[in-house]
Design a protein around this motif. Structure first.
Motif, PDB file in Angstrom:
ATOM      1  N   ASP A  10      18.620   8.620 -62.047  1.00 38.55           N
ATOM      2  CA  ASP A  10      17.137   8.536 -61.801  1.00 38.55           C
ATOM      3  C   ASP A  10      16.993   9.863 -61.453  1.00 38.55           C
ATOM      4  O   ASP A  10      15.783  10.396 -61.657  1.00 38.55           O
ATOM      5  N   ILE A  11      17.770  10.809 -60.663  1.00 36.58           N
ATOM      6  CA  ILE A  11      17.540  12.061 -60.265  1.00 36.58           C
ATOM      7  C   ILE A  11      18.266  13.196 -61.037  1.00 36.58           C
ATOM      8  O   ILE A  11      19.385  13.034 -60.790  1.00 36.58           O
ATOM      9  N   GLN A  18      24.494  17.518 -56.664  1.00 37.40           N
ATOM     10  CA  GLN A  18      24.925  16.081 -56.208  1.00 37.40           C
ATOM     11  C   GLN A  18      26.084  15.880 -55.533  1.00 37.40           C
ATOM     12  O   GLN A  18      26.125  15.341 -54.458  1.00 37.40           O
TER      13      GLN A  18
END
Length: 48
Positions: A10-11, A18
């Protein structure tokens, strides 16, 4: 529980970001562990 793979889809973050985010989440989990029993007592119940 949070699904890390779903959130990472989603991101759209760079891989390094990350990794940093996951490390930060692990640090928070170590610093603020959840209690054994997940049922939180109200303030009034604690004094009974």
């Amino acid at each position: 529980m949070i699904n890390i793979a779903e959130i990472s889809q989603d991101i759209d973050l760079p891989e390094e970001a990350q990794i940093l985010l996951l490390d930060f989440i692990q640090l928070l989990k170590k610093r603020y562990p959840q209690p054994e029993n997940h049922q939180q007592k109200s303030i009034y119940e604690k004094f009974d």
